[in-house]
Design a protein around this motif. Structure first.
Motif, PDB file in Angstrom:
ATOM      1  N   ASP A   1       0.822  -1.225   0.000  1.00  0.00           N
ATOM      2  CA  ASP A   1       0.000   0.000   0.000  1.00  0.00           C
ATOM      3  C   ASP A   1       0.850   1.267   0.000  1.00  0.00           C
ATOM      4  O   ASP A   1       0.410   2.317  -0.462  1.00  0.00           O
ATOM      5  CB  ASP A   1      -0.946   0.002   1.208  1.00  0.00           C
ATOM      6  CG  ASP A   1      -2.154  -0.900   0.976  1.00  0.00           C
ATOM      7  OD1 ASP A   1      -2.282  -1.414  -0.164  1.00  0.00           O
ATOM      8  OD2 ASP A   1      -2.943  -1.111   1.910  1.00  0.00           O
TER       9      ASP A   1
ATOM     10  N   ILE B   1       0.744   4.925  -2.290  1.00  0.00           N
ATOM     11  CA  ILE B   1       0.878   6.296  -1.765  1.00  0.00           C
ATOM     12  C   ILE B   1       1.997   7.030  -2.500  1.00  0.00           C
ATOM     13  O   ILE B   1       1.852   8.199  -2.897  1.00  0.00           O
ATOM     14  CB  ILE B   1       1.144   6.272  -0.240  1.00  0.00           C
ATOM     15  CG1 ILE B   1      -0.097   5.779   0.511  1.00  0.00           C
ATOM     16  CG2 ILE B   1       1.567   7.646   0.265  1.00  0.00           C
ATOM     17  CD1 ILE B   1       0.109   5.573   2.006  1.00  0.00           C
TER      18      ILE B   1
ATOM     19  N   VAL C   1      -3.992  14.490   2.717  1.00  0.00           N
ATOM     20  CA  VAL C   1      -4.850  13.313   2.494  1.00  0.00           C
ATOM     21  C   VAL C   1      -3.993  12.052   2.441  1.00  0.00           C
ATOM     22  O   VAL C   1      -4.341  11.022   3.026  1.00  0.00           O
ATOM     23  CB  VAL C   1      -5.656  13.476   1.179  1.00  0.00           C
ATOM     24  CG1 VAL C   1      -6.430  12.203   0.866  1.00  0.00           C
ATOM     25  CG2 VAL C   1      -6.605  14.679   1.293  1.00  0.00           C
ATOM     26  N   LEU C   2      -2.845  12.145   1.742  1.00  0.00           N
ATOM     27  CA  LEU C   2      -1.936  10.989   1.659  1.00  0.00           C
ATOM     28  C   LEU C   2      -1.382  10.627   3.043  1.00  0.00           C
ATOM     29  O   LEU C   2      -1.239   9.457   3.385  1.00  0.00           O
ATOM     30  CB  LEU C   2      -0.772  11.286   0.712  1.00  0.00           C
ATOM     31  CG  LEU C   2      -1.116  11.449  -0.778  1.00  0.00           C
ATOM     32  CD1 LEU C   2       0.162  11.646  -1.586  1.00  0.00           C
ATOM     33  CD2 LEU C   2      -1.869  10.237  -1.298  1.00  0.00           C
TER      34      LEU C   2
ATOM     35  N   SER D   1      -2.892  11.122   5.846  1.00  0.00           N
ATOM     36  CA  SER D   1      -3.996  10.483   6.578  1.00  0.00           C
ATOM     37  C   SER D   1      -4.133   9.019   6.180  1.00  0.00           C
ATOM     38  O   SER D   1      -4.429   8.165   7.018  1.00  0.00           O
ATOM     39  CB  SER D   1      -5.320  11.214   6.298  1.00  0.00           C
ATOM     40  OG  SER D   1      -5.237  12.547   6.747  1.00  0.00           O
ATOM     41  N   ARG D   2      -3.907   8.754   4.879  1.00  0.00           N
ATOM     42  CA  ARG D   2      -3.955   7.359   4.416  1.00  0.00           C
ATOM     43  C   ARG D   2      -2.868   6.535   5.103  1.00  0.00           C
ATOM     44  O   ARG D   2      -3.085   5.397   5.499  1.00  0.00           O
ATOM     45  CB  ARG D   2      -3.774   7.305   2.903  1.00  0.00           C
ATOM     46  CG  ARG D   2      -5.099   7.456   2.135  1.00  0.00           C
ATOM     47  CD  ARG D   2      -4.886   7.680   0.665  1.00  0.00           C
ATOM     48  NE  ARG D   2      -4.106   6.621   0.015  1.00  0.00           N
ATOM     49  CZ  ARG D   2      -3.714   6.690  -1.258  1.00  0.00           C
ATOM     50  NH1 ARG D   2      -4.048   7.756  -1.991  1.00  0.00           N
ATOM     51  NH2 ARG D   2      -3.013   5.724  -1.785  1.00  0.00           N
TER      52      ARG D   2
ATOM     53  N   GLY E   1      -3.826   5.823   8.591  1.00  0.00           N
ATOM     54  CA  GLY E   1      -4.924   4.865   8.696  1.00  0.00           C
ATOM     55  C   GLY E   1      -4.521   3.447   8.339  1.00  0.00           C
ATOM     56  O   GLY E   1      -5.389   2.590   8.120  1.00  0.00           O
TER      57      GLY E   1
END
Length: 797
Positions: free
Chosen positions: A145, A149, A216-217, A219-220, A223
């Motif tokens: 993942d 990103i 946003v990245l 935050s990914r 998470g």
């Protein structure tokens, strides 16, 4: 999940699907078919299709191949820029990837992507499309993942770069001409941060949008399913941002990674690198120290990174001006990794910076042996050789540095200085001209060019060069230099073979210089006091309140150790002493502080550490420093006495041993009075006088003009009056405006400045058996003298 490898292959399949004539480009018809096919639910009008095509062909003009149309690289760029979704379009077209063994890349279907062959192919694509760090075993990306990103982040950065470049906001300054900062990112033969430094425009809307999307990245990454995966994400984001020189944003990511895994060395190391580039040297040093702590607790896991942490910690310390401390860490790096040529170069440069020339030459020669084309190492080696007086060899080595890097500013500038020292003024001016060709705003090069032209007898050219320097900086010494040139032209004075344009002069032996009045300083005393005053100026100790020494003695608990002779003393290592000096001189900029440490090391520490142990008696150091700090003279003497009392041999009493007082006075004279040899200190060891000395007795010893430090009274006169100007009076020898005291010859009525008087220079047109001088500190004293003479003359009548 689409890896970077499969992503590019999907774009290739889409391109091949619509390149109907197989000419390697998508023309307007083919591109229109693609747009319609990937949007099956949308009914486009002809006007809409034409508008879309116009925008694509205009925006990606650099990827249009004549009549053929948009190339594969152009289509890939549209997807990278977010103009479409590769996976969605690929699925909409019903295409499949197949493995092509001839090409050795994965074009297999998603369902079969778990096979070993496919994984190898994907890995090869990763290596082709990403920076080497991402697939390295120690710094690489661990989780799938994280790759997604990184892919998305690359797209965001490309989009930002395209927008800023289009608006003309992106600035890239070429640093090819300057010495590298010695900064390295990886272990071993690493390159500088970048030959081209990019400066992003951070105030605009585009950048704000980028930061928002970057959030946003992040935050990914936060998470993620585990702390380890979140750490992997933030480290990868930081590394990509760092590679693109987005250092502020990279720092945010590395700091977050530090929070996630505080005992991991890598995020501290990376954060330190970012802070250094951003000019935050103290914070960078703290991060590198945390990285060192982490290596100690992590066993051998991080041993490979240790030499580079030492190197970068040394560089951060140099950024603060702490060069003695930096030497320690460079030395550690070179011991751990003997082939680390950059560590050896930095060690040599730092040793040169503190005046340890022989040791510097040794380290720099070793760095050049390991890397013969190291231009910066050649430059610093030449500077060290020049400092040691090996000028011919220094010229050869400077020339080698310039051959390796023709626009090397430091080598050109320093070679110019060497030629000036040798009196080869024409060659010097050529070097300074070459510096200015690379760095047009280098005012010191412009000033030195003027001085070298003056030395070469080209007065008119020198005047032009001086005026250019004045445009660059409005410093008072430039005004004085122009005034000096005007005097030369007015008097038609021929230069005496010197760079200063001096008039013809003779040097008179000291016995022929007589003084008029008790206040006139003796020539020899003035010469000594001027040297001490120059030392005060370079070190800025004349701006350091002597009370601070007292505070250091009361605040800091220095452990007692025993010297080689078994005498107890508060001794301290030179790097720790440097920290004390930094507190005393905290008002100095790093580069000025570095210069101060150099001369203190050369003049004071070399005498205090005559055994070369690297340790210094701190009490004696404070006592030696006290007389040249700022503050009332009696206070300076008192604190010198208190510093001797503070030493373990005298501690607890109110008096000091006579032998220590004598030793101190001799130490003081050997450091500050050039006529005194250091060897005389050794005589103290044979004296066994155990009698004690009170403060008043110490004062009489201190003030003794022959055996004490009586020169201090002359030094005080210079401190208070060395900025005094004397109207339009100029020195009859050097032709410069007189600043400080004016020495007037009472018979011939010519005037000398402090420097020429101390050197015994007089104009050759005034040859006398003896010269009688009277000293005037200001023009007010001259007026008083005239009034007194007039009164005496009136009374005689």
């Amino acid at each position: 999940m689409a890896t970077r490898g499969s992503r590019s292959e999907k774009v290739k399949r889409i391109f091949q699907q619509f390149d109907a004539n197989n000419d390697g480009g998508l023309n307007r018809e083919e591109m229109a078919a693609l747009v319609v096919a990937v949007n099956p639910r949308v009914k486009f009008s002809d006007e809409q299709i034409n508008a879309i095509l116009d925008e694509v062909f205009r925006t990606y003009g650099e990827f249009i191949d004549g009549e053929k149309g948009l190339t594969y690289e152009g289509l890939l760029r549209t997807y990278d820029d977010g103009a479409g979704d590769v996976d969605r379009d690929f699925d909409a077209l019903g295409l499949e990837l197949n493995f092509d063994e001839a090409k050795g890349v994965s074009i297999a279907s998603e369902a079969s992507s778990s096979s070993i062959v496919d994984e190898r192919a994907i890995e090869s694509q990763k290596k082709q499309r990403t920076a080497a760090w991402a697939v390295s075993p120690n710094h690489g990306i661990v989780f799938d993942d994280t790759w997604k990103i990184v892919d998305d982040l690359e797209i965001l950065i490309k989009r930002l770069k395209a927008k800023q470049a289009k608006d003309g906001k992106l600035k890239a300054d070429n640093f090819d001409a300057y010495s590298d900062a010695g900064w390295s990112r990886e272990l071993g033969p690493s390159s500088e941060i970048s030959e081209k430094r990019v400066f992003w425009e951070e105030s605009g809307h585009d950048y704000a949008t980028f930061v928002k999307e970057l959030g946003v990245l992040r935050s990914r990454a936060d998470g993620a399913r585990s702390r380890e995966e979140a750490f992997d994400g933030h480290m990868a984001i930081g590394r990509v941002l760092y590679e693109h020189q987005l250092f502020k944003e990279a720092l945010v990511s590395f700091k977050r990674a530090c929070e996630l895994q505080p005992i991991d060395v890598r995020p501290h190391f990376r954060a330190g690198n970012c802070l250094y580039v951003l000019g935050k040297y103290k914070e960078a040093k703290e991060e590198f120290l945390l990285a060192l702590e982490a290596t100690e607790s992590g066993g051998n896991q991080w041993a490979y990174l240790l030499p580079q942490i030492y190197v970068n910690l040394g560089i951060a310390l140099e950024g603060e001006g702490m060069v003695l401390s930096a030497c320690e860490y460079y030395r550690e790096a070179a011991i751990l990794c003997p082939t680390h040529f950059r560590a050896l170069k930095l060690l040599g440069s730092a040793l040169f910076g503190v005046g340890e020339y022989r040791a510097a030459v040794k380290a720099l020669e070793e760095a050049i042996f390991l890397k013969p084309d190291y231009a910066d190492a050649h430059c610093d080696l030449a500077s060290a050789l020049h400092a040691m007086g090996e000028d011919e060899r220094a010229i050869e080595v400077f020339q080698k540095a310039i051959d390796l890097k023709p626009g090397h500013v430091d080598a050109l500038y320093n070679l110019g200085g060497l030629y000036m020292d040798l009196g080869r003024f024409q060659r010097a001016s050529e070097m300074y001209t070459r510096v200015l060709a690379v760095w047009p705003s280098h005012w010191r090069a412009q000033l030195n060019k003027a001085v070298s032209l003056l030395g070469a007898g080209e007065t008119e050219e020198a005047k032009k060069a001086l005026k250019e320097a004045l445009k660059m900086t409005n410093r008072v010494e430039l005004h004085d230099a122009i005034s000096h040139l005007k005097q030369l032209q007015k008097k038609k004075v021929k230069p005496n073979g010197g760079a200063n344009g001096e008039g013809a002069f003779i040097t008179v032996e000291p016995s022929k210089f007589k003084t008029v009045g008790e206040k006139t300083t003796l020539r020899q005393d003035l010469s000594t006091a001027l040297e001490i005053r120059a030392f005060q100026r370079i070190t800025r100790l004349s701006r350091c309140d002597v009370e601070l020494l007292k505070k250091e003695m009361s605040d800091k608990d220095v452990p007692v150790s025993y010297s080689g002779g078994g005498v107890p003393e508060r001794s301290i290592r030179k790097p720790n002493l440097e920290e004390i000096l930094r507190r005393l001189l905290n008002f100095l900029k790093p580069e000025t502080f570095q210069g101060a440490v150099k001369v203190i090391n050369e003049r004071i520490l070399s005498v205090l550490d005559d055994r070369g142990s690297g340790r210094v008696d701190l009490g004696m150091f404070y006592a030696v420093l006290a007389p040249i700090c700022s503050g009332p003279p009696e206070k300076r003497k008192r604190i010198a006495y208190d510093a001797l009392l503070w030493r373990p041999v005298n501690e607890g009493g109110s008096q000091i041993k006579k032998v220590d007082a004598i030793g101190y006075i001799k130490m003081l004279r050997s450091i500050y009075v050039p006529s005194q040899g250091v060897s005389e200190i050794l005589e103290v060891h044979g004296e066994m006088d155990d009698s004690m000395v009170s403060f008043s007795e110490f004062l009489s010893m201190f003030d003794d003009p022959d055996w004490g430090f009586g020169i201090m009274s002359t030094l005080l006169k210079l401190e208070t009056g060395d900025r005094n100007r004397h109207g339009r009076h100029i020195c009859s020898v050097c032709r410069y405006p007189i600043i400080g005291s004016r020495f007037k010859e009472m018979k011939a009525h010519f005037s000398l400045c402090n420097q020429c008087y101390s050197e015994g220079k007089v104009p050759s047109s005034y040859k006398q058996e003896e010269y009688r001088f009277k000293e005037y500190g200001s023009e007010t004293e001259v007026m008083k003298d005239k009034c007194m003479c007039f009164t005496l003359h009136s009374n005689n009548e």
